[in-house]
Design a protein around this motif. Sequence first.
Motif, PDB file in Angstrom:
ATOM      1  N   SER A   6       0.863  -1.343  -0.004  1.00  0.00           N
ATOM      2  CA  SER A   6       0.173   0.040  -0.092  1.00  0.00           C
ATOM      3  C   SER A   6       0.816   1.428  -0.004  1.00  0.00           C
ATOM      4  O   SER A   6       0.579   2.260  -0.727  1.00  0.00           O
ATOM      5  CB  SER A   6      -1.020  -0.089   1.110  1.00  0.00           C
ATOM      6  N   LEU A   7       1.817   1.141   0.606  1.00  0.00           N
ATOM      7  CA  LEU A   7       2.960   2.240   0.890  1.00  0.00           C
ATOM      8  C   LEU A   7       3.427   2.502  -0.471  1.00  0.00           C
ATOM      9  O   LEU A   7       3.323   3.764  -1.152  1.00  0.00           O
ATOM     10  CB  LEU A   7       4.062   2.278   1.599  1.00  0.00           C
ATOM     11  N   VAL A   8       4.175   1.493  -1.463  1.00  0.00           N
ATOM     12  CA  VAL A   8       4.436   1.735  -2.535  1.00  0.00           C
ATOM     13  C   VAL A   8       3.527   2.158  -3.724  1.00  0.00           C
ATOM     14  O   VAL A   8       3.812   3.299  -4.448  1.00  0.00           O
ATOM     15  CB  VAL A   8       5.306   0.466  -3.050  1.00  0.00           C
ATOM     16  N   ARG A   9       2.569   1.765  -3.534  1.00  0.00           N
ATOM     17  CA  ARG A   9       1.452   2.148  -4.566  1.00  0.00           C
ATOM     18  C   ARG A   9       0.867   3.557  -4.263  1.00  0.00           C
ATOM     19  O   ARG A   9       0.869   4.570  -4.996  1.00  0.00           O
ATOM     20  CB  ARG A   9       0.105   1.271  -4.736  1.00  0.00           C
ATOM     21  N   THR A  10       0.926   3.773  -3.092  1.00  0.00           N
ATOM     22  CA  THR A  10       0.638   5.122  -2.465  1.00  0.00           C
ATOM     23  C   THR A  10       1.651   6.137  -3.169  1.00  0.00           C
ATOM     24  O   THR A  10       1.323   7.453  -3.671  1.00  0.00           O
ATOM     25  CB  THR A  10       0.472   5.120  -1.249  1.00  0.00           C
ATOM     26  N   LEU A  11       2.894   5.991  -2.767  1.00  0.00           N
ATOM     27  CA  LEU A  11       4.060   6.945  -3.262  1.00  0.00           C
ATOM     28  C   LEU A  11       3.839   6.941  -4.948  1.00  0.00           C
ATOM     29  O   LEU A  11       4.175   8.154  -5.202  1.00  0.00           O
ATOM     30  CB  LEU A  11       5.241   6.475  -2.832  1.00  0.00           C
ATOM     31  N   VAL A  16       5.905   9.513  -7.249  1.00  0.00           N
ATOM     32  CA  VAL A  16       7.349   8.836  -6.804  1.00  0.00           C
ATOM     33  C   VAL A  16       7.778   7.834  -7.717  1.00  0.00           C
ATOM     34  O   VAL A  16       6.988   6.782  -7.712  1.00  0.00           O
ATOM     35  CB  VAL A  16       7.590   8.658  -5.367  1.00  0.00           C
ATOM     36  N   ASP A  17       8.819   7.748  -8.653  1.00  0.00           N
ATOM     37  CA  ASP A  17       9.019   6.552  -9.326  1.00  0.00           C
ATOM     38  C   ASP A  17      10.522   6.090  -9.262  1.00  0.00           C
ATOM     39  O   ASP A  17      11.004   5.300 -10.139  1.00  0.00           O
ATOM     40  CB  ASP A  17       8.725   6.803 -10.792  1.00  0.00           C
ATOM     41  N   VAL A  18      11.403   6.770  -8.336  1.00  0.00           N
ATOM     42  CA  VAL A  18      12.771   6.150  -8.011  1.00  0.00           C
ATOM     43  C   VAL A  18      12.717   6.041  -6.628  1.00  0.00           C
ATOM     44  O   VAL A  18      12.390   6.598  -5.773  1.00  0.00           O
ATOM     45  CB  VAL A  18      13.700   7.243  -8.492  1.00  0.00           C
ATOM     46  N   ALA A 139       2.750   7.900   4.550  1.00  0.00           N
ATOM     47  CA  ALA A 139       3.746   8.045   3.669  1.00  0.00           C
ATOM     48  C   ALA A 139       3.267   9.416   2.701  1.00  0.00           C
ATOM     49  O   ALA A 139       3.763  10.206   2.481  1.00  0.00           O
ATOM     50  CB  ALA A 139       3.751   6.902   2.712  1.00  0.00           C
ATOM     51  N   ALA A 140       1.928   9.314   2.380  1.00  0.00           N
ATOM     52  CA  ALA A 140       1.447  10.447   1.532  1.00  0.00           C
ATOM     53  C   ALA A 140       1.584  11.778   2.186  1.00  0.00           C
ATOM     54  O   ALA A 140       2.124  12.921   1.746  1.00  0.00           O
ATOM     55  CB  ALA A 140      -0.138  10.384   1.226  1.00  0.00           C
ATOM     56  N   GLU A 172      -4.756   8.642  -0.955  1.00  0.00           N
ATOM     57  CA  GLU A 172      -4.662   9.572  -1.896  1.00  0.00           C
ATOM     58  C   GLU A 172      -3.653  10.415  -1.737  1.00  0.00           C
ATOM     59  O   GLU A 172      -3.443  10.742  -0.729  1.00  0.00           O
ATOM     60  CB  GLU A 172      -5.926  10.493  -1.711  1.00  0.00           C
ATOM     61  N   PRO A 173      -3.001  11.060  -2.778  1.00  0.00           N
ATOM     62  CA  PRO A 173      -1.991  12.018  -2.776  1.00  0.00           C
ATOM     63  C   PRO A 173      -2.556  13.232  -1.712  1.00  0.00           C
ATOM     64  O   PRO A 173      -3.544  13.612  -1.693  1.00  0.00           O
ATOM     65  CB  PRO A 173      -1.712  12.646  -3.996  1.00  0.00           C
TER      66      PRO A 173
END
Lengths: 511, 511
Positions: A6-11, A16-18, A139-140, A172-173
């Motif tokens: 969930s954290l990776v998908r949210t970021l 965030v892609d790196v 994380a968001a 959500e962001p």
Amino acid sequence: MNGAESLVRTLHGAGVDVCFANPGTSEMQFVDALDRTRLMRCVLGLFEGVVTGAADGYARMAGKPAVTLLHLAPGLANAGANMHNARKARSPMLNLVGDHAVRHLAYDAPLTADVAGAATPFSDWVRTATSAATIARDAAEGLAAAAGHPGRIATLIAPADIGWEEGGVIAEPVAPQGPRPLDAAVLDRAAALLQPGTLIFCGGSVLEDPATLALLAGIAAKTGADFLAPTSNRRIERGAGRSDIGRLPYPVDLALERLAPYSRAILIEAPAPVAFFAYPDRPSLLLPPGCETLQLADFDQDGCAAIAALAEAVGARPAAAADRPRPQAPQAGPITLPALGAAIAAALPEAAIVVDEGVTSGRDIGTASAGSPPHSWLALTGGSIGIGLPMAAGAAIACPDRPVVSLQADGSAMYTIQALWTQAREGLNVTTVIFANRSYEILKQELYRVGANPGPDALNMLDLSRPDLDFVALARGMGVPGRRVEDAAELCRAIADAIAEPGPFLIEAML
Amino acid sequence: MNGAESLVRTLHGAGVDVCFANPGTSEMQFVDALDRTRLMRCVLGLFEGVVTGAADGYARMAGKPAVTLLHLAPGLANAGANMHNARKARSPMLNLVGDHAVRHLAYDAPLTADVAGAATPFSDWVRTATSAATIARDAAEGLAAAAGHPGRIATLIAPADIGWEEGGVIAEPVAPQGPRPLDAAVLDRAAALLQPGTLIFCGGSVLEDPATLALLAGIAAKTGADFLAPTSNRRIERGAGRSDIGRLPYPVDLALERLAPYSRAILIEAPAPVAFFAYPDRPSLLLPPGCETLQLADFDQDGCAAIAALAEAVGARPAAAADRPRPQAPQAGPITLPALGAAIAAALPEAAIVVDEGVTSGRDIGTASAGSPPHSWLALTGGSIGIGLPMAAGAAIACPDRPVVSLQADGSAMYTIQALWTQAREGLNVTTVIFANRSYEILKQELYRVGANPGPDALNMLDLSRPDLDFVALARGMGVPGRRVEDAAELCRAIADAIAEPGPFLIEAML
């Protein structure tokens, strides 16, 4: 979905892609989530200082944060120096740090230590996730804290079980906070101060916008005020066709001399100029006593808007950049400091990214390269040496089509030399120029301030010879080709050649 | 006399004669004082983790602290991981960390950050000096805090002006606190527990004293109790003619299996055994449920005295060590893990100091070398990889007449690879054997616990090839000669040759 996914998908959903990573066992569920989702480019650093230094370089050029993945309190400590540098740059950074599973913290396991305590001195925002259902929201919010104006260092601590437990909820962001509005009365006062004998001292986002720098030059031309940037900055857009901005010299006496003429100072995204270090017989604050000082825009305000408003108030228009000659390659001969500057300035191509950790040997290269083709200049902002090689890697990842030229003092290079391996693995077009003077030259200069006649024990601690470092061998050991150069004209050609070739290359310039 | 000189003279008066240093501008008055007094051997590290790792190795072998000299909060952060390891080892260490002059702290200078905050997670004792007149007394008290039983990490923060101001006063040495007395009732209860099915789990000073280990074996022989040490320890005195003590295996399942037989446990200078990491389906505490557990001696008590008292209570005498065969050199062939262990065990000379950061590849070497000539074995106690190469340097400085054999996993070596330069500069007889398996093998094993079928992104983050590291080139780059070896018999000869030669040497063993 577990907490980690969930954290990776949210970021990723928030842009965030790196991910710059040096994970350990307590982060394996995040490694697994990154692997299964394949949403981010994962870049491994062999030491944590490489990870955060690269994240800073990435953020400076991408204008947005990467995420870092770090391992427990000692790993976070290793990352701390470059978090410090990024923090002083006001770069945005989101660190994800694993911790033991909550139930495990009661026992004195070997790696148990205070993760939040290690994060706090080098972070603006610290939070420990408390459940799989809320870690993505954390994380968001951490990402938003990082990505505001100014950029901040956010550190989210993720106990292992909160990553591996099911019940993750994609969040959500969260919109980052924009700049705090300028104060109209302060603006009026600042405009009234614009006259000869006034210094506009500005940093941060002002230096990243060529249009604002042109406007600043226009204000100066119109009013007789001067302008100047701090010694070291997150990023300056400069070079031929752009308004150049001087920088405050590092040595305290030169800085005092440079600021002596001013009786008024307007500060924009910069603090009142302060000495890097205190000395027994020198002031900490560098503006002359009695200098009227006005903070027009603080770090959390929009410096570009402040300059636009000043320009409007005085009726200034953008100034055309001075016509500066293209730098000429140096003659054959020893690599003196002027020749070093000339070689680099002449070799810089269009759109280069210059990473400046040149320290003493690099001080004049900025002046020499003012007429080089337009380029970005990234410097060591927090004074903690060891960011150059990682920052170059991160900048190259952010801008794969732009060559990176990494100007690197030898002593400083050794703090995070492992970054060369990341440059090789990722095939980054980074040309590193090692300034091999074989000493902590800056400290020798400082030592002579303290003791008139240093003896062998002191010099021994500031000397990098016995044995000499061989940076070409070090680079080869990490898969980066290189060569040693002792002639100034040859150095210029070697830099140009290395830039033209893809992939990393290291040049050890013997000073 | 200024504050800096009073501090140096006080520490020297209390027995400190080595300073491991990576100073910066804010420490120049200490560099100057060390230089003028010439009371300490000053050893430069090119990175702060080298400094504290070396200090730990020195303390483990010298039985007393060195002082380290570090630079501000980011430098202290760089030092933190090996402070953590030393802290878990209960090694004594006194860190001297410079800070800005007090008046300078009000301004946001580039290097300003919370030094005490950075020290706290990795220190047992933190103090900030407040005057030139009292800094020496602070240092004497910090040294005493470090040198007690158990050893502690003491960090003294020294603002620059307090070092450079006149008025320093040399302080008398402060006696460290000795061990807290044992509890007679607990001793009686422990003695009553000694029987088959009882485990004596002991660490710390117990493992450093061959006579105590012989007595421990005698207690076991007399009562049927077993004894065991933690996985990783500050120092074990072992080898031919000495009582051998097993160590708890690292992998959680093996550890659970090893401890399953016990229904009673007596803890001596060791905590109840706990898993390195938590796992979803495994307990944190490793003794079987319902195991009666008694802390006979805590870290602040004298484990050797506890064992002597137990022996007296049950009438046990020192056991003669088992006659173990001298290890044989391996046959020619690939360097399998058993061959690696055999090569090292056969090459170890009398009085070697073995530094063990072999991680996965090194797990069986302890068993293989039980019959090697008597030697000291120093391990990674805090789980934060990157102490091996520095610790080897520090141990060699403490014991210049003993050869040091540094068993080093490749991934871990890269965290503090700069230590090789210090080994070269100081001419230390350290033979480093790199276990080149070209991966974070331990993390691969952990990853397979989390995800059944890791994909390329995950494996990419745990793989150290592409490009391969060339440790021989890295060593050469720092003035250390070396060679690569691919044959087991050749490896054994190469290690023996390197030990016989003075100065450092690196062998990259290709697994």
